[in-house]
Design a protein around this motif. Structure first.
Motif, PDB file in Angstrom:
ATOM      1  N   LEU A 237      -7.339  -7.829  -9.090  1.00  0.00           N
ATOM      2  CA  LEU A 237      -7.435  -7.665  -7.640  1.00  0.00           C
ATOM      3  C   LEU A 237      -8.848  -7.338  -7.175  1.00  0.00           C
ATOM      4  O   LEU A 237      -9.171  -7.510  -5.992  1.00  0.00           O
ATOM      5  N   PRO A 243      -7.145  -9.187  -1.735  1.00  0.00           N
ATOM      6  CA  PRO A 243      -6.330  -8.454  -2.717  1.00  0.00           C
ATOM      7  C   PRO A 243      -4.924  -8.123  -2.228  1.00  0.00           C
ATOM      8  O   PRO A 243      -3.985  -8.149  -3.019  1.00  0.00           O
ATOM      9  N   TYR A 247      -1.783  -9.448  -4.233  1.00  0.00           N
ATOM     10  CA  TYR A 247      -0.845  -8.477  -4.797  1.00  0.00           C
ATOM     11  C   TYR A 247       0.596  -8.865  -4.438  1.00  0.00           C
ATOM     12  O   TYR A 247       1.482  -8.871  -5.305  1.00  0.00           O
TER      13      TYR A 247
END
Length: 641
Positions: A237, A243, A247
Motif C-alpha cells: 500500500l 492506497p 486496500y
C-alpha cells in the motif's frame, strides 16, 4: 529458475527453448545436443526433429473417450456446483470492491483448484484469465510446497516473469484444508487499477523496462494462518497512488477466496475427501475427452496465419504475430515460432498470455458445454520461443501485452483454423480496448484518484449472422463504466456515447459496430495515458468480407476547433500508445473504436437488409452504395408536398 543462495531473489529465469515454459528445477530439464534446455521428452523430440505428425508424437491418443468411474450425469452436477461457487466468488468481488474496474467493468475471474494446483472450475468472467490461471497457480504451487502451507494462508502474486499475466493482474490463492489435509485451493485474479509506476493507472505506454510499470510481487503470503501479514500490507500500500481503493479491492479478492474455501469444504463434506478427489479427477478427464473429440473433427494439417501489432509505443514499427496450428488426430500444437522478437516497449507478453489466447481460440469453435477446467486444455500444446514478443524475458516491459496482444493472438489462431473449419470461424473483432488511464487529485476530498477505462468494439461477421455491436474484445467479458458513475466519480462530462456508423466491415454478414465517446475535462488538469491498437492496421474480413474501420483517439484543446492525435498534439511516437499527457479544463478527448470484419461476399447481402442498416443508422448511404451497390433514397420529410 535459479534463485540466489540466500533464496531472496532470482538470478536467472531458465526456460524451455521449445515451448518457453519456466523451468523451476534445472536439474529436471534435458539439455539438447544443439544447446539449450527443454522441459521434457516431447519438447526434445519436437525441437530436434522440427514440426512432426502431432498424432504420432502423442502419448495420449487413447484418452479421447471418457473412461472414469464417475457417472457423466454426476459429473455435470459436480461441475454445476463448482461453477456456481466460482460465480458466487465473483459476485462477492463485484459487490465489495472499491474500484469501478471490478464493480462495473468486472475485470476479474475466480477459480477452484485441486490439491495439485490443477484448475477444476472457473467463473465465466474474464476469458483471458480463464486460460491464464492454470499457469499462474502452478507457479505459486511450485514455489510453495504443500508442506510449507498452513490453514488460513492467502498468497498474493502478480509477477509476469513467474507465471503472471501482467503486473496489474493480482492473483490471491488460498489453500483449503480439511482435517489437516490439503484438499484444494480457491483463487481470485483481478486487474488492480493502480499499482504505482510511472503513470496514474500504471499502464505506462512508453515503458522500456519492468521497473517503471509498478510494484512487482513474487508469490508471498499476505495472510498467514488466518492473520494479516502487516509488513506485506504496508509494503504493497506504500507503493501505490490510491492506497484506500487498493486496500478495498485486495480485501474483496480475499473475501472471494474465503467464500470459495467455505463453499468447497461444504461440497467435500458431501462427497468425502476421497470421493471428491476422485470425482474431480474424473471431471478433468471428461473435459479432456470432450475436447479431444472436438479436435478430432478438425481435418489434420498445418494451418498458418499472420497478423500484427502496429507498434510498441516506443518505436514506430509493426510487430508480426505468426501462428502455425498443427492438428493431428485429437491433439493440436499451436506454434508461435517466427513471431517478432520482444519489443523495446510494453507490448510484450509473458507465456501465460499466448497460452490463454490459444485455449480461448479453441473454446470459441468447440462445444460450449465442455466444462472449463485444466482437462480441456490438455490436448492443446502451445510453443512460444523465449525472447519473442509473446514470451518476454526479464526485465523487458509487458504491461500492455495482456490486454492488447491477447485478442490479436486469439484471432491469429482462429485465422489459421479458418482454413480447416471455415464455417466455424468469424472475421476479426475490433481487437483493442483503447485502454484510457487517468488520474489526479479530487478537489472535493483532496484524495488522489485513478481510473482504468475500457471501450467496446464490433465483433466480426460470421456464417449466418452479423457481428455484435459494442461488445468486449475476445479476451474479456468486461463492461464499460456507466455514464452516471463516470461523471460522479471523475472530472469528466460525457458529451457523446454512441455507435460508429460504417465501422463494421462489409460482407454478406457485416461486422458489428464499435462505440465512440467524447469527454470534456472539468478539472484543472488530469494526467492521461492510453494503450490501444488497430489505429493503423484494420481488423480483417473472411471469405471475401471487407476490413473494418480503424480506431482513433483524438484531442481538441480548449479554444481550438481541430481534432488531432497524440503525435500531432503532444509529439508522441504512436497515435495509440502514449503516456503522461496533461489534459486541462475545457480540453476534449474523442475515442472511436473499430468494428469487426465482414464475412462473405458483400454482393450476397440482401438489398433490403442494406436498406434497413441505413435506416437504423448503422450504415451511411454512401457506404451502402460503394460497398454493396445499393442506392437508398432520402426519405421525404413529413408534411412535404
Amino acid at each position: 529458475m535459479r534463485f540466489a543462495a540466500n533464496g531472496f531473489y532470482v538470478e536467472s529465469y531458465d526456460k524451455c527453448c521449445n515451448c518457453g515454459v519456466l523451468l523451476y528445477r534445472r536439474d529436471a530439464a534435458i539439455e539438447r545436443d544443439k544447446g539449450g534446455l527443454v522441459c521434457g521428452e516431447w519438447c526434445l523430440q519436437w525441437a530436434e526433429n522440427g514440426a512432426q505428425d502431432v498424432a504420432a508424437s502423442s502419448g495420449a491418443v487413447d484418452r479421447a473417450t471418457y473412461r472414469g468411474k464417475t457417472d457423466v450425469v454426476d459429473l455435470k452436477i459436480l461441475d454445476g456446483n463448482l461453477a456456481s461457487i466460482c460465480r458466487d466468488m465473483g459476485v462477492t468481488v463485484m459487490r465489495t470492491a472499491y474500484s469501478p474496474i471490478f464493480s462495473e467493468s468486472l475485470d476479474f475471474t475466480c477459480g477452484l483448484f485441486d490439491a495439485s494446483g490443477a484448475m477444476i472450475a472457473v467463473g465465466d468472467f474474464c476469458p483471458s484469465m480463464i486460460g491464464g490461471m492454470p499457469l499462474i497457480v502452478q507457479a505459486i504451487v511450485d514455489e510453495y510446497p504443500v508442506e510449507t502451507l498452513e490453514e488460513g494462508d492467502v498468497i498474493v502474486h502478480n509477477d509476469p516473469y513467474r507465471g503472471g499475466m501482467h503486473t496489474p493482474e493480482h492473483t490471491f490463492l488460498k489453500p483449503i484444508f480439511r482435517q489437516g489435509a490439503l484438499v484444494g485451493f480457491a483463487g481470485a485474479i483481478g486487474h488492480i487499477g493502480e499499482i504505482g509506476g510511472m503513470v496514474p493507472g500504471s499502464f505506462f505506454a512508453e515503458a522500456t523496462e519492468a521497473f517503471s510499470e509498478g510494484l512487482r510481487i513474487p508469490p508471498v503470503r499476505i495472510k498467514r494462518a488466518g492473520q494479516d501479514c502487516p509488513d506485506v500490507w504496508k509494503m504493497m500500500l506504500a507503493n501505490v497512488r490510491t492506497p484506500r481503493a487498493n486496500y478495498g479491492d485486495y480485501r474483496a479478492l480475499i473475501a472471494a477466496v474465503d467464500l470459495g474455501e467455505r463453499r468447497l469444504l461444504e461440497l467435500v463434506e458431501r462427497y468425502g475427501a476421497t470421493g471428491f478427489a476422485g470425482a474431480a479427477a474424473d471431471l478433468l478427464d471428461y473435459s479432456e475427452a470432450r475436447m479431444r473429440a472436438e479436435i478430432a473433427d478438425i481435418p489434420d494439417g498445418r494451418y498458418a496465419f499472420e497478423d500484427m501489432m502496429e507498434d510498441d509505443g516506443v518505436e514506430a514499427r509493426a510487430l508480426p504475430i505468426r501462428t502455425a496450428v498443427h492438428v493431428g488426430g485429437n491433439e493440436a500444437v499451436v506454434d508461435f515460432n517466427g513471431t517478432a522478437p520482444q519489443a523495446r516497449g510494453p507490448m510484450n507478453t509473458p507465456l501465460s498470455v499466448p497460452q490463454a489466447a490459444a485455449f480461448n481460440a479453441f473454446l470459441q469453435i468447440t462445444d460450449f458445454t465442455i466444462p472449463k477446467n485444466a482437462g480441456c486444455f490438455r490436448p492443446i500444446r502451445v510453443l512460444v520461443p523465449p525472447g519473442c514478443l509473446l514470451n518476454v524475458e526479464f526485465p523487458a516491459p509487458s504491461v500492455g501485452g495482456n490486454t492488447e496482444c491477447h485478442p490479436r493472438i486469439v484471432y491469429t489462431v482462429l485465422g489459421a483454423l479458418a482454413q480447416a473449419v471455415p464455417d466455424r470461424v468469424p472475421a476479426a473483432d475490433g481487437g483493442t480496448w483503447s485502454n484510457f488511464l487517468f488520474g489526479g487529485t479530487d478537489p472535493r476530498s483532496g484524495e488522489y484518484y485513478t481510473s482504468y477505462d475500457l471501450h467496446t468494439v464490433g465483433w466480426g461477421g460470421r456464417n449466418g449472422a452479423d457481428g455484435n455491436d459494442a461488445v468486449s474484445s475476445m479476451n474479456g467479458n468486461c463492461r464499460t463504466i456507466p455514464v452516471e458513475v463516470y461523471e460522479t466519480r471523475y472530472p469528466w462530462l460525457v458529451e457523446d456515447w454512441s455507435l460508429v456508423p460504417d465501422s463494421g466491415g462489409a460482407g454478406e454478414f457485416r461486422g458489428g459496430l464499435g462505440m465512440q465517446k467524447t469527454i470534456l475535462c472539468r478539472a484543472d488538469e488530469v494526467v492521461v495515458s492510453h494503450v490501444g491498437d488497430r489505429q493503423q492496421v484494420a481488423p480483417w474480413g473472411l471469405n471475401g468480407g471487407g476490413v473494418a474501420a480503424l480506431a482513433a483517439t483524438r484531442f481538441k484543446l480548449a479554444g481550438r476547433e481541430d481534432w488531432n492525435d497524440a503525435r500531432e498534439t503532444y509529439g508522441k511516437v504512436s497515435p495509440s500508445k502514449f503516456a503522461n499527457v496533461v489534459v486541462r479544463a475545457g480540453d476534449r478527448v474523442h475515442i472511436a473504436m473499430p468494428g469487426g470484419g465482414g464475412w462473405g461476399d458483400p454482393a450476397r447481402r440482401a438489398p433490403e437488409t442494406v436498406v434497413d442498416d441505413v435506416l437504423d443508422g448503422y450504415l451511411s448511404r454512401e457506404a451502402a452504395q460503394s460497398a454493396y451497390g445499393v442506392a437508398v433514397a432520402v426519405p421525404e420529410k413529413s408534411g412535404s408536398a
